[in-house]
Write a protein that holds these residues in place. Sequence first.
Motif, PDB file in Angstrom:
ATOM      1  N   ALA B 399       0.848  -1.131  -0.173  1.00  0.00           N
ATOM      2  CA  ALA B 399      -0.060  -0.137  -0.059  1.00  0.00           C
ATOM      3  C   ALA B 399       0.970   1.183  -0.182  1.00  0.00           C
ATOM      4  CB  ALA B 399      -0.869  -0.076   1.209  1.00  0.00           C
ATOM      5  N   ILE B 400       1.897   1.223   0.709  1.00  0.00           N
ATOM      6  CA  ILE B 400       2.906   2.450   0.576  1.00  0.00           C
ATOM      7  C   ILE B 400       3.493   2.733  -0.667  1.00  0.00           C
ATOM      8  CG2 ILE B 400       4.810   3.327   1.788  1.00  0.00           C
ATOM      9  CD1 ILE B 400       3.967   2.329   4.583  1.00  0.00           C
ATOM     10  N   THR B 401       3.978   1.407  -0.942  1.00  0.00           N
ATOM     11  CA  THR B 401       4.815   1.640  -2.266  1.00  0.00           C
ATOM     12  C   THR B 401       3.688   2.270  -3.418  1.00  0.00           C
ATOM     13  OG1 THR B 401       5.778  -0.375  -1.795  1.00  0.00           O
ATOM     14  CG2 THR B 401       6.054   0.353  -4.221  1.00  0.00           C
ATOM     15  N   VAL B 402       2.510   1.825  -3.515  1.00  0.00           N
ATOM     16  CA  VAL B 402       1.401   2.198  -4.499  1.00  0.00           C
ATOM     17  C   VAL B 402       1.200   3.688  -4.017  1.00  0.00           C
ATOM     18  CG1 VAL B 402      -0.985   1.774  -5.306  1.00  0.00           C
ATOM     19  CG2 VAL B 402       0.536   0.024  -5.029  1.00  0.00           C
ATOM     20  N   ALA B 403       1.300   3.988  -2.834  1.00  0.00           N
ATOM     21  CA  ALA B 403       0.555   5.449  -2.340  1.00  0.00           C
ATOM     22  C   ALA B 403       2.060   6.305  -3.005  1.00  0.00           C
ATOM     23  CB  ALA B 403       0.488   5.477  -0.927  1.00  0.00           C
ATOM     24  N   ASN B 404       2.960   5.956  -2.707  1.00  0.00           N
ATOM     25  CA  ASN B 404       4.372   6.614  -3.149  1.00  0.00           C
ATOM     26  C   ASN B 404       4.219   6.909  -4.750  1.00  0.00           C
ATOM     27  OD1 ASN B 404       5.043   6.982  -0.468  1.00  0.00           O
ATOM     28  ND2 ASN B 404       7.201   6.355  -1.183  1.00  0.00           N
ATOM     29  N   LEU B 405       3.780   5.887  -5.583  1.00  0.00           N
ATOM     30  CA  LEU B 405       3.855   5.964  -6.873  1.00  0.00           C
ATOM     31  C   LEU B 405       2.694   6.998  -7.370  1.00  0.00           C
ATOM     32  CD1 LEU B 405       4.299   4.705  -9.842  1.00  0.00           C
ATOM     33  CD2 LEU B 405       2.270   3.192  -9.416  1.00  0.00           C
ATOM     34  N   ALA B 406       1.438   6.684  -6.780  1.00  0.00           N
ATOM     35  CA  ALA B 406       0.502   7.962  -7.120  1.00  0.00           C
ATOM     36  C   ALA B 406       0.823   9.371  -6.634  1.00  0.00           C
ATOM     37  CB  ALA B 406      -0.797   7.468  -6.256  1.00  0.00           C
ATOM     38  N   GLY B 407       1.312   9.441  -5.556  1.00  0.00           N
ATOM     39  CA  GLY B 407       1.786  10.669  -5.025  1.00  0.00           C
ATOM     40  C   GLY B 407       2.893  11.349  -6.021  1.00  0.00           C
ATOM     41  N   SER B 408       3.480  10.418  -6.599  1.00  0.00           N
ATOM     42  CA  SER B 408       4.596  11.266  -7.334  1.00  0.00           C
ATOM     43  C   SER B 408       4.063  11.352  -8.925  1.00  0.00           C
ATOM     44  CB  SER B 408       5.867  10.522  -7.404  1.00  0.00           C
ATOM     45  OG  SER B 408       5.959   9.192  -7.510  1.00  0.00           O
ATOM     46  N   THR B 436      -6.628   2.235  -2.812  1.00  0.00           N
ATOM     47  CA  THR B 436      -5.816   1.194  -3.298  1.00  0.00           C
ATOM     48  C   THR B 436      -5.643   0.480  -2.332  1.00  0.00           C
ATOM     49  OG1 THR B 436      -3.976   2.630  -3.305  1.00  0.00           O
ATOM     50  CG2 THR B 436      -5.083   2.446  -5.281  1.00  0.00           C
ATOM     51  N   SER B 437      -5.416   1.038  -0.932  1.00  0.00           N
ATOM     52  CA  SER B 437      -4.877   0.382   0.102  1.00  0.00           C
ATOM     53  C   SER B 437      -5.867  -0.611   0.761  1.00  0.00           C
ATOM     54  CB  SER B 437      -4.738   1.315   1.195  1.00  0.00           C
ATOM     55  OG  SER B 437      -3.883   2.249   1.057  1.00  0.00           O
ATOM     56  N   VAL B 438      -7.114  -0.278   0.560  1.00  0.00           N
ATOM     57  CA  VAL B 438      -8.116  -1.363   1.049  1.00  0.00           C
ATOM     58  C   VAL B 438      -8.236  -2.558  -0.179  1.00  0.00           C
ATOM     59  CG1 VAL B 438     -10.665  -1.664   0.839  1.00  0.00           C
ATOM     60  CG2 VAL B 438      -9.596   0.194   2.203  1.00  0.00           C
ATOM     61  N   LEU B 439      -8.065  -2.380  -1.263  1.00  0.00           N
ATOM     62  CA  LEU B 439      -7.852  -3.454  -2.096  1.00  0.00           C
ATOM     63  C   LEU B 439      -6.828  -4.232  -2.164  1.00  0.00           C
ATOM     64  CD1 LEU B 439      -9.621  -3.951  -5.055  1.00  0.00           C
ATOM     65  CD2 LEU B 439      -7.823  -2.707  -6.206  1.00  0.00           C
ATOM     66  N   ILE B 440      -5.660  -3.479  -1.792  1.00  0.00           N
ATOM     67  CA  ILE B 440      -4.509  -4.574  -1.616  1.00  0.00           C
ATOM     68  C   ILE B 440      -4.579  -5.168  -0.386  1.00  0.00           C
ATOM     69  CG2 ILE B 440      -2.197  -4.183  -0.770  1.00  0.00           C
ATOM     70  CD1 ILE B 440      -2.038  -1.636  -2.618  1.00  0.00           C
ATOM     71  N   TYR B 441      -5.393  -4.613   0.783  1.00  0.00           N
ATOM     72  CA  TYR B 441      -5.188  -5.120   1.993  1.00  0.00           C
ATOM     73  C   TYR B 441      -6.147  -6.440   1.928  1.00  0.00           C
ATOM     74  CZ  TYR B 441      -6.668  -5.503   6.856  1.00  0.00           C
ATOM     75  OH  TYR B 441      -7.079  -6.034   8.220  1.00  0.00           O
ATOM     76  N   PHE B 442      -7.293  -6.304   1.343  1.00  0.00           N
ATOM     77  CA  PHE B 442      -8.276  -7.456   1.568  1.00  0.00           C
ATOM     78  C   PHE B 442      -7.860  -8.642   0.489  1.00  0.00           C
ATOM     79  CE2 PHE B 442     -11.158  -4.471   3.520  1.00  0.00           C
ATOM     80  CZ  PHE B 442     -11.569  -5.164   4.746  1.00  0.00           C
ATOM     81  N   ASN B 443      -7.142  -8.386  -0.544  1.00  0.00           N
ATOM     82  CA  ASN B 443      -6.832  -9.404  -1.471  1.00  0.00           C
ATOM     83  C   ASN B 443      -5.767 -10.055  -1.086  1.00  0.00           C
ATOM     84  OD1 ASN B 443      -8.197  -9.706  -4.043  1.00  0.00           O
ATOM     85  ND2 ASN B 443      -7.981  -7.486  -4.064  1.00  0.00           N
ATOM     86  N   ILE B 444      -4.734  -9.452  -0.273  1.00  0.00           N
ATOM     87  CA  ILE B 444      -3.721 -10.295   0.541  1.00  0.00           C
ATOM     88  C   ILE B 444      -4.529 -11.045   1.676  1.00  0.00           C
ATOM     89  CG2 ILE B 444      -1.696 -10.068   1.958  1.00  0.00           C
ATOM     90  CD1 ILE B 444      -0.844  -7.579   0.205  1.00  0.00           C
TER      91      ILE B 444
END
Lengths: 455, 455
Positions: B399-408, B436-444
């Motif tokens: 989730a952090i990696t995706v957030a950084n991707l989106a943020g930049s 995206t975090s929720v999506l990642i979290y529940f799929n994992i």
Amino acid sequence: MNENLDMEMQFESLRQLLHADRINEFRETFLEWHLYEQGQFYFSLDQSERLRLYTYLSPKETADMFDVIEEDHEDMKDYLTEMAPRYVADMLSEMYADNAADILHQLDKEDALKYLSLMPSEHVNRIKVLLGYEDKTAGAIMTTEYISIVANQTIRSALTLLRKKASEAEVIYYVYVVDKDNHLAGVLSLRELIINDDDTLISDMMEERVISVDVTEDQEDVAKTIRDYDFLAIPVVNSRKELLGIITVDDIIDVIDDEATSDYSGLAGVDVEATAETPLKASIKRLPWLITLLFLGMSTATLISHYELLINEASILAVFISLITGTAGNAGTQSLAVAVRKLAISDDKDNNFFKLVINEVLTGLITGLVTGVVIFVVVGFWKHNFVLGFVIGIAMLCAITVANLAGSFIPILMEKIGFDPAVASGPFITTLSDLTSVLIYFNIARLFMGFLIEM
Amino acid sequence: MNENLDMEMQFESLRQLLHADRINEFRETFLEWHLYEQGQFYFSLDQSERLRLYTYLSPKETADMFDVIEEDHEDMKDYLTEMAPRYVADMLSEMYADNAADILHQLDKEDALKYLSLMPSEHVNRIKVLLGYEDKTAGAIMTTEYISIVANQTIRSALTLLRKKASEAEVIYYVYVVDKDNHLAGVLSLRELIINDDDTLISDMMEERVISVDVTEDQEDVAKTIRDYDFLAIPVVNSRKELLGIITVDDIIDVIDDEATSDYSGLAGVDVEATAETPLKASIKRLPWLITLLFLGMSTATLISHYELLINEASILAVFISLITGTAGNAGTQSLAVAVRKLAISDDKDNNFFKLVINEVLTGLITGLVTGVVIFVVVGFWKHNFVLGFVIGIAMLCAITVANLAGSFIPILMEKIGFDPAVASGPFITTLSDLTSVLIYFNIARLFMGFLIEM
């Protein structure tokens, strides 16, 4: 784009002159450049090239360049270390005292003393005075190279003095008038000197309402004054109104830039800087804040886990946790930004404290009411459950109001206890408001649990 | 504090002179004040007092005051409406062209034309040219009141010209050298004029490497140049290098302030301004953004509701939703702030796009890894469930990696398609990263569901 390319080609051909040891041609080109461009060229060199450059340039020429480039450049310490100590001392003596002090400020005490011991005592004294002022005050950013004069002279003699001093003063566009004890008595702009008759007495035409700043004043307040009055420089005095130095507009631009960057960094919870960083360095800078917030976030998780039974009974409740915490966090961030900005701009801070918080809470009630009604309708129709919609709507209203309260109150509290209000960052407020929002949400939900499960 | 009090007392006694109709005493005091102070006094008056003030002051005197106070003051329109149209026209004619254009810019077209029709044609033409430039470009903030001279003259004649023009030019500290077709050929500072011999030819001592900006250049880039070179003013030219005007450092300070405020506002998702607002007005400004984000947040809620069965089976999962979305949001905000700042500062934007995103993603991997390990350990021991800890740790990392991707990436995308990257606000990024975090979290979590329920 083209200009950048052009500049790079010029850099390249100059670098070739440097490598080819064609010192005269090099100097001819280099010294014709603007000091800022010289600095950019300097930054583009590697160490062996820089070492050669020092042998091409006099300490005075290097000093001129260093006067314009950012004094707080991260590699400044390395640059000085690679120069001969004598060369550094000569260079620092030739720089404006404020810039020299800025550079010395970044060195280890030992190194700074070494250079100072090699410098002429008049420069040393001047710089030592500046080094004595607290960071980010008027004293720390002022320069002592200004032009002052006594009042009972004519414009002609002022102009003669100005011609003599023009080469060493940092600003020649104002001449400060002092009495025999160096008390600031007036100011004359060069514009007035030029348009008035040469025989006019200074005392007859000087501006006696001089705006000055105290040497202990915060640099941000100095910036505000210069910006408001559209000055090019402002005199700095002590409590006895003795003239100590001046602060110039170019330094004020740097202050405004720095303060804006620091406010911005605060809001984002990360130190935003222009310098390129490796991902590892960036991570090391960001992690302390992320981990701190993680543990604050853990309290929210702990809190939610207290309500696990409730979630077990009505798992639908879990669906709306992030909506409520997210929206309250957004509202809290807005309040925070408004409060931090207001605190930075306002002059008489005390009066506004209470009003600012009240205004933000009222704004929270209004935005919370509107948002609450919207979510009530949406959830009501979506889940065919208006009790759930009501619970979420009410929770939203309360959570937003509390977030606005926290967002405005916390920076004020910071300021009151002597911290920069900008350190109360956005991520901190959102993470904190997650906690309060969850508390509000589940307590309201519990009240209506009977109705919620029935459905 | 004391100074403020002092100033207020002076305001009060001046107001009494106004009420008592003691026009001479009033003028004597008022005109001795700094223009900024005159402006503050003016702002403190009510309408009837202002109407009286206009009869006390000449249009020229009011113009001088208006040149220093902020031209974009919210009540400017009301001020002009209450003056006689003739008085407004005379005042605008006496103001510097750039400030007059700024004021006219805020009026309805009809009103602006009315005033322009009452003004002498030379002023009208000058102002109309300025009004033609696009907002926030060099053309829009430049002034046409500068001093220019041809090269084949002596310093003596330059000084004579300067004395003659000093009262009307906005800046007299630079004299620009042009050829007969008005092409910019060089620049001389007043400092050099003063220290050099009067018989020196201008062509012999002018600086030929003039740094200028194009009339279409963005005001932020102009600010950067003035700041870097420590200039007090910079000439503005068109594509044929003809001199059109100059931009002065006081206007650049306003630009830097405005841009900082707008970056800051963007990050917070609220228009941060100095002016006092009622809670209702503030709510109306903030609600569109809050409601938009609310609907974006609804998608997150919808997504979570897809996983309600999962939550039903393991309600412990609900406990960590806000922790994961919150932490990823914090990391994304950091990336966003760094990216927006880098985009604002960097000169050659294209090259850095890719590298910036890669760097942020790598930073996300590192911070995500550290944060993930911490949360794995904490949750593992706290809930005595290391599978759960592992799920949450991995989810955190992703989730952090995706957030950084989106943020930049998102601010870069904004810039690419021609928007101000700063409008990609912090709240937008956090709300998006919730999704995206929720999506990642529940799929994992689903992958490990077997192990999770077993415990």
